[in-house]
Motif scaffolding. Sequence first.
Motif, mmCIF file in Angstrom:
data_model
loop_
_atom_site.group_PDB
_atom_site.id
_atom_site.type_symbol
_atom_site.label_atom_id
_atom_site.label_comp_id
_atom_site.label_asym_id
_atom_site.label_seq_id
_atom_site.Cartn_x
_atom_site.Cartn_y
_atom_site.Cartn_z
ATOM 1 N N TYR A 187 -6.238 2.107 10.652
ATOM 2 C CA TYR A 187 -7.250 1.186 11.175
ATOM 3 C C TYR A 187 -7.188 -0.193 10.528
ATOM 4 N N CYS A 188 -6.281 -0.380 9.551
ATOM 5 C CA CYS A 188 -6.354 -1.558 8.681
ATOM 6 C C CYS A 188 -5.741 -2.819 9.308
ATOM 7 N N ASN A 224 -8.202 1.053 -4.865
ATOM 8 C CA ASN A 224 -8.234 2.230 -4.027
ATOM 9 C C ASN A 224 -8.487 3.436 -4.944
ATOM 10 N N GLY A 236 -6.006 -7.271 -1.098
ATOM 11 C CA GLY A 236 -4.740 -6.824 -0.495
ATOM 12 C C GLY A 236 -4.952 -6.333 0.911
ATOM 13 N N GLY A 237 -4.099 -5.430 1.176
ATOM 14 C CA GLY A 237 -3.271 -4.481 0.424
ATOM 15 C C GLY A 237 -4.025 -3.831 -0.744
ATOM 16 N N THR A 238 -3.248 -3.285 -1.632
ATOM 17 C CA THR A 238 -3.835 -2.574 -2.765
ATOM 18 C C THR A 238 -3.301 -3.168 -4.072
ATOM 19 N N LYS A 266 -0.176 -6.237 5.165
ATOM 20 C CA LYS A 266 0.362 -5.353 4.118
ATOM 21 C C LYS A 266 1.552 -4.582 4.675
ATOM 22 N N ASN A 270 -0.206 4.240 0.949
ATOM 23 C CA ASN A 270 -0.548 4.903 2.208
ATOM 24 C C ASN A 270 -1.093 3.825 3.146
ATOM 25 N N VAL A 271 -0.446 3.650 4.302
ATOM 26 C CA VAL A 271 -0.931 2.602 5.217
ATOM 27 C C VAL A 271 -1.951 3.219 6.182
ATOM 28 N N ARG A 319 -7.330 8.363 5.194
ATOM 29 C CA ARG A 319 -7.259 8.039 3.769
ATOM 30 C C ARG A 319 -6.422 9.108 3.058
ATOM 31 N N CYS A 369 0.852 -1.193 0.000
ATOM 32 C CA CYS A 369 0.000 0.000 0.000
ATOM 33 C C CYS A 369 0.885 1.239 0.000
HETATM 34 S S1 SF4 Z 1 -5.292 -2.389 2.435
HETATM 35 FE FE1 SF4 Z 1 -6.580 -0.596 2.016
HETATM 36 S S2 SF4 Z 1 -7.273 -0.112 4.076
HETATM 37 FE FE2 SF4 Z 1 -5.511 -1.388 4.365
HETATM 38 S S3 SF4 Z 1 -3.746 0.017 4.512
HETATM 39 FE FE3 SF4 Z 1 -3.956 -0.582 2.390
HETATM 40 S S4 SF4 Z 1 -5.143 1.078 1.480
HETATM 41 FE FE4 SF4 Z 1 -5.475 1.186 3.667
#
Ligand code: SF4
Length: 447
Positions: free
Chosen positions: A75-76, A150, A118-120, A80, A71-72, A187, A69
Amino acid sequence: MLFYAIISIVISKIKLGVLKDFNMLIETATKWARRYMLGAGQEFVFKHIDDIELPRMDKIDLYIHIPFCKNVCPYCPYNKIKYDKKLVKPYVDAMLNEIEQYHRRLGEIEIDSIYIGGGTPTNLIDELAVILKKIRESFILTGDIAIETNPDDINGEVINKLKRCGVTLLSLGVQSFNDKCLVFLGRSYKANILSQVATLALSSNFESVNIDLMFALPGQSISDVINDLRQSFSLGADQVTLYPLFTFPYSAAGKYLKLKRIKMPNIFTRRKMYKAIHQFCLNSGFQRVSVWGFKKDNVPRYSSVTRDCYIGLGAGAGSFVSSAFYFNTFSIREYIKTLSSGKLPVALKMGVGKKLSRYYWLYWRLYDTYIPKKYFKELFGEEDKKIYRLLWLSKILGLCREETNQFSLTERGAFWLHLMQNYFVLNYINKVWSVAMKEAWPDRIKI
Ligand code: SF4
Ligand SMILES: C[S@@+](CC[C@H](N)C(=O)[O-])C[C@H]1O[C@@H](n2cnc3c(N)ncnc32)[C@H](O)[C@@H]1O
């Protein structure tokens, strides 16, 4: 009435401090319920393993995990890391190797669907084409390809690449159209990019475009959530998935909220929100397809979870095959290293007995919010008296209703299931994930 009476006694006890630790209460209740339904024999332990048992089969579903990702989000809970260009090629090479190993063991079987999460995944947009090409060369791909995206990554070029790869179902992780909520969630984009991004995705002839939204966020009102839905529908989304913010104590989200001393909406607010979401979706011509999802009648369902048998590729990916759950090592470096030495990166296994596998099936039918009677009777017969008692009780409590060919969850039933998922099931998953994220090859994880 009886149901609400029980719940309000429990809640008042929590408020009075008699039952101080809500999570401990939930864990104890889960243990009792487990023991009542399954007996004491079924162990809930993931054990270290270094291979996967594969039976002969004609077809399977695939899950592909892309753990990068840009941008981490705080809350996720997913496995990742921050995007690291140096790791991309070794990771993709490892995944190609993993596909090759499954191909050697399974032969050229049918792939019924692919889910890329993912992740992204769009962070590896060019590499996805290579991975999907390898899958097509190794197996017979017949079903849909679904992908999580995303909004920050979506532009005309990315959409074209996804279409060329054969992606048919796309999910856009909008989360909210409200800047206040996007800031809270950390975000990387503002609400003002969303209508352009969603319009682009929605006008690109995917079989369906799902919009992911989040609710039960601190400070979010019911009208904020309804406004998010209204915007999604007016842009033309044909399905929406609404996740309540998962907040188990050990997760990133749990720590984040504790650190910031943020209070979550209470159960009554959550109940009102859930009801309002349900009503607004029905009034807008959407039908409920899961505890969290709604879609229009005529579109194929986008779903990340409801598959009976699947193999997961990538670091931390899960598989369910041959009556057992498996997880690959969560460590990206160990995943790469293990595959380069010619072995599969499988790290954990939990066998699923006959009884539990029946309940596993039932759990996903409940998630779909209906249980076809025919399959239910085939699976449970008349022998499991407890399940019939449970059904009877659910009907009395207004959680489910009996129809000609199926048992359907009512809106109230769906609410309590969503709450149960948040506290019970995701709690289990999160326990496994949090240990597996710390240790590459855990010896044993008891849940
Ligand atoms: S998977 Fe989605 S929610 Fe989780 S850190 Fe990556 S962008 Fe953010
Ligand atoms: C793995 S994310 C993938 C998409 C992409 N990475 C993104 O964030 O947009 C899948 C979805 O999980 C949901 N999600 C992530 N963390 C969550 C949490 N703590 N509670 C509830 N839902 C969550 C979000 O709605 C997100 O769109």
